[in-house]
Every structure is written in structure tokens, then in C-alpha cells.
Design an enzyme around this catalytic site. Structure first.
Site, mmCIF file in Angstrom:
data_model
loop_
_atom_site.group_PDB
_atom_site.id
_atom_site.type_symbol
_atom_site.label_atom_id
_atom_site.label_comp_id
_atom_site.label_asym_id
_atom_site.label_seq_id
_atom_site.Cartn_x
_atom_site.Cartn_y
_atom_site.Cartn_z
ATOM 1 N N SER A 12 12.595 -1.446 -0.104
ATOM 2 C CA SER A 12 11.318 -0.920 0.386
ATOM 3 C C SER A 12 11.469 0.574 0.606
ATOM 4 O O SER A 12 10.591 1.227 1.160
ATOM 5 C CB SER A 12 10.934 -1.564 1.720
ATOM 6 O OG SER A 12 11.240 -2.906 1.722
ATOM 7 N N ASN A 13 12.614 1.117 0.217
ATOM 8 C CA ASN A 13 12.931 2.509 0.489
ATOM 9 C C ASN A 13 12.575 3.401 -0.712
ATOM 10 O O ASN A 13 13.249 3.386 -1.730
ATOM 11 C CB ASN A 13 14.439 2.554 0.780
ATOM 12 C CG ASN A 13 14.939 3.944 1.053
ATOM 13 O OD1 ASN A 13 14.212 4.926 0.876
ATOM 14 N ND2 ASN A 13 16.178 4.032 1.475
ATOM 15 N N GLY A 15 13.044 6.418 -1.181
ATOM 16 C CA GLY A 15 14.155 7.326 -1.478
ATOM 17 C C GLY A 15 15.105 6.725 -2.495
ATOM 18 O O GLY A 15 15.624 7.405 -3.381
ATOM 19 N N ASP A 70 23.810 -2.314 -4.006
ATOM 20 C CA ASP A 70 24.372 -2.383 -2.668
ATOM 21 C C ASP A 70 25.599 -1.484 -2.687
ATOM 22 O O ASP A 70 26.377 -1.514 -3.646
ATOM 23 C CB ASP A 70 24.750 -3.821 -2.306
ATOM 24 C CG ASP A 70 24.940 -3.965 -0.810
ATOM 25 O OD1 ASP A 70 24.103 -3.445 -0.052
ATOM 26 O OD2 ASP A 70 25.938 -4.584 -0.381
ATOM 27 N N TYR A 151 27.860 9.073 4.870
ATOM 28 C CA TYR A 151 29.240 9.472 5.152
ATOM 29 C C TYR A 151 29.702 10.657 4.297
ATOM 30 O O TYR A 151 30.890 10.994 4.307
ATOM 31 C CB TYR A 151 30.173 8.270 4.916
ATOM 32 C CG TYR A 151 29.881 7.062 5.774
ATOM 33 C CD1 TYR A 151 30.474 6.911 7.029
ATOM 34 C CD2 TYR A 151 29.024 6.053 5.337
ATOM 35 C CE1 TYR A 151 30.219 5.789 7.815
ATOM 36 C CE2 TYR A 151 28.761 4.933 6.112
ATOM 37 C CZ TYR A 151 29.359 4.811 7.351
ATOM 38 O OH TYR A 151 29.107 3.704 8.128
ATOM 39 N N ASP A 152 28.785 11.281 3.550
ATOM 40 C CA ASP A 152 29.159 12.361 2.620
ATOM 41 C C ASP A 152 30.061 13.454 3.233
ATOM 42 O O ASP A 152 31.024 13.879 2.591
ATOM 43 C CB ASP A 152 27.903 13.035 2.034
ATOM 44 C CG ASP A 152 27.302 12.226 0.893
ATOM 45 O OD1 ASP A 152 27.919 11.222 0.484
ATOM 46 O OD2 ASP A 152 26.215 12.591 0.410
ATOM 47 N N LYS A 172 27.628 15.589 -7.573
ATOM 48 C CA LYS A 172 27.794 14.294 -6.911
ATOM 49 C C LYS A 172 27.421 13.176 -7.875
ATOM 50 O O LYS A 172 28.105 12.164 -7.954
ATOM 51 C CB LYS A 172 26.964 14.209 -5.618
ATOM 52 C CG LYS A 172 27.277 12.916 -4.858
ATOM 53 C CD LYS A 172 26.532 12.711 -3.565
ATOM 54 C CE LYS A 172 26.676 11.254 -3.132
ATOM 55 N NZ LYS A 172 25.821 10.879 -2.020
ATOM 56 N N ARG A 178 27.910 5.751 -7.459
ATOM 57 C CA ARG A 178 26.605 5.393 -8.019
ATOM 58 C C ARG A 178 26.497 5.898 -9.462
ATOM 59 O O ARG A 178 26.032 5.196 -10.344
ATOM 60 C CB ARG A 178 25.509 5.992 -7.134
ATOM 61 C CG ARG A 178 24.188 5.290 -7.226
ATOM 62 C CD ARG A 178 23.292 5.650 -6.062
ATOM 63 N NE ARG A 178 23.716 5.036 -4.813
ATOM 64 C CZ ARG A 178 24.300 5.680 -3.801
ATOM 65 N NH1 ARG A 178 24.508 6.971 -3.868
ATOM 66 N NH2 ARG A 178 24.668 5.034 -2.724
HETATM 67 P P1 IMP Z 1 22.696 0.255 1.211
HETATM 68 O O1 IMP Z 1 23.367 0.321 -0.137
HETATM 69 O O2 IMP Z 1 21.328 0.838 1.199
HETATM 70 O O3 IMP Z 1 22.803 -1.086 1.825
HETATM 71 O O4 IMP Z 1 23.447 1.223 2.214
HETATM 72 C C1 IMP Z 1 24.742 1.611 2.062
HETATM 73 C C2 IMP Z 1 25.211 2.520 3.199
HETATM 74 O O5 IMP Z 1 26.463 3.032 2.746
HETATM 75 C C3 IMP Z 1 24.319 3.743 3.447
HETATM 76 O O6 IMP Z 1 23.471 3.591 4.534
HETATM 77 C C4 IMP Z 1 25.356 4.818 3.763
HETATM 78 O O7 IMP Z 1 25.704 4.750 5.114
HETATM 79 C C5 IMP Z 1 26.543 4.410 2.924
HETATM 80 N N1 IMP Z 1 26.512 5.062 1.608
HETATM 81 C C6 IMP Z 1 26.265 4.491 0.387
HETATM 82 N N2 IMP Z 1 26.326 5.399 -0.590
HETATM 83 C C7 IMP Z 1 26.590 6.575 0.021
HETATM 84 C C8 IMP Z 1 26.764 7.906 -0.480
HETATM 85 O O8 IMP Z 1 26.650 8.216 -1.677
HETATM 86 N N3 IMP Z 1 27.053 8.832 0.458
HETATM 87 C C9 IMP Z 1 27.178 8.564 1.774
HETATM 88 N N4 IMP Z 1 27.008 7.365 2.301
HETATM 89 C C10 IMP Z 1 26.725 6.361 1.418
#
Ligand code: IMP
Length: 195
Positions: A12-13, A15, A70, A151-152, A172, A178
Site C-alpha cells: 500500500s506504499n 514509495g 521483502d 539502515y543506510d 545505490k 534490490r
Molecule cells: P519491507 O521490505 O518493506 O518489509 O521493509 C524492510 C525494512 O528493511 C525497511 O523498513 C528498512 O528498515 C530495511 N531496509 C530494506 N531495504 C533497505 C535499504 O535499501 N536501506 C536501508 N534499509 C533498508
């Protein structure tokens, strides 16, 4: 005419859709947010299990091809934590970073990996593609850099001598978990488009 290049994104995001589009739009893929009322609980115990679960549920509910990802950070000295709980490790990005740095303390082994799993499901909910991308790095003692998210600022990539937060978005994209996952995914997606 049937649009053979439409994927519903299991989030639902907005972004996340924007980010996926950056990888897929050049290849003619169109993305749409999943219906808002459709909520899927992430009950899997691996990144790939959660990506498959989300893609499959959205595909079944909508009768359309669906894509889900994920991702998270696994830290060797913390036995892989926060892992699939990366998003749930604190309320805000700075809470999550602080918790991770506190748990790691002065531990010398700072090795960590970012992982991104992506799954694509057919309109019946069958998993057609599952891929995983990884990026090796180290957790710094203090945050560095101001770009990106999550956490970047504490994730340092030795081959680039920068944290993710010190990289340009292009840098990046080409080094991140990703980016790696999408590189593996794209040729496989093309096979679906011509089915
Ligand atoms: P989800 O994949 O939306 O469930 O969330 C994964 C979580 O991992 C995010 O909220 C971040 O805290 C972290 N995360 C995933 N990918 C990145 C990234 O590229 N940079 C920094 N944190 C990340």
C-alpha cells in the site's frame, strides 16, 4: 487488448511502487498499487516466503499478475537479526539504528548483508518467479551520510568505501541488494510478457 505488462504491487506504499518503477519502467512494465482493503500479514519466516505469500495473495484476490518484495538487514554477530523483523525493530529509522548499534555494542565482527527477495505470481496465485539479491557490508559504529532511508547510514560497503547513505541513488541502485534482485528478475519477467 490484454495488457501483458501490468503487475499489481503487493504493497500500500506508493514509495515502494515508485522505487520498483525506477527498475521496471524502462522495460515497458506498468505497475499498480494493490487494492487498499486487501491486507496481507507477513507470517513467513524467510524473506522469500514473505515475498511469495504477498504476491500470491494479491494475485488470487485480483485475478492479475502480482509482484511483491521483502527486504531487510541480517547481521552475522546477531545471528541474522534483525532480518525479517528489520521494519519492526523500532518505531522510527533512528530508533531502529540505535537498537541495532546497542545490541552490537563493541563486537568486532561487524559483517552484515542486505537481502531483497522478489516474487511474481500468476493470476491463479502460483509463484512464477522468485529471486533474491544480496549486498555484503559492515555495520559502522556511528551513522555516516544523509541519503537513502532505513539502515543506510550505518551500512558500509567496503568495495565502494561508502555507506549506502553516502551513495548517489544511481550508485545505490547498481550495488544494492534490490538492484541485484532486479537484475536477476528482469530477464525472467520478459519471459512472462510473451507467454
Ligand atoms: P519491507 O521490505 O518493506 O518489509 O521493509 C524492510 C525494512 O528493511 C525497511 O523498513 C528498512 O528498515 C530495511 N531496509 C530494506 N531495504 C533497505 C535499504 O535499501 N536501506 C536501508 N534499509 C533498508
Amino acid at each position: 487488448m490484454i495488457n501483458k505488462k501490468l503487475l499489481l504491487v503487493a504493497t500500500s506504499n506508493p514509495g515502494k511502487v515508485k522505487e520498483m518503477l525506477e527498475y521496471l519502467a524502462d522495460f515497458g512494465w506498468e505497475l499498480q498499487l494493490k487494492p487498499d482493503e486487501l491486507e496481507i500479514e507477513e507470517t513467513g519466516d524467510t524473506f522469500i516466503a514473505n515475498a511469495c505469500l504477498k504476491a500470491s495473495e494479491v494475485a488470487k484476490a485480483t485475478g492479475k499478475w502480482a509482484i511483491a518484495d521483502d527486504s531487510g538487514l541480517t547481521v552475522d554477530a546477531l545471528n541474522g537479526r534483525p532480518g525479517i523483523y528489520s521494519a519492526r525493530y523500532g518505531k522510527t529509522d533512528s530508533d531502529r539504528i540505535e537498537r541495532l548499534l546497542t545490541e552490537l555494542g563493541n563486537e568486532q565482527n561487524r559483517k552484515a548483508q542486505f537481502v531483497c527477495a522478489i516474487a511474481v505470481a500468476s493470476p491463479h496465485g502460483a509463484i512464477a518467479i522468485e529471486v533474491e539479491g544480496k549486498c555484503d557490508g559492515e555495520i559502522l559504529y556511528n551513522p555516516k551520510g544523509s541519503s537513502g532511508f532505513g539502515y543506510d547510514p550505518i551500512f558500509y560497503v567496503p568495495t565502494q568505501q561508502k555507506t549506502f547513505a553516502e551513495m548517489t541513488p544511481e550508485e545505490k541502485r547498481s550495488h544494492s541488494h534490490r538492484g541485484q534482485a532486479f537484475q536477476i528478475l528482469l530477464p525472467q519477467l520478459d519471459r512472462i510478457a510473451i507467454v
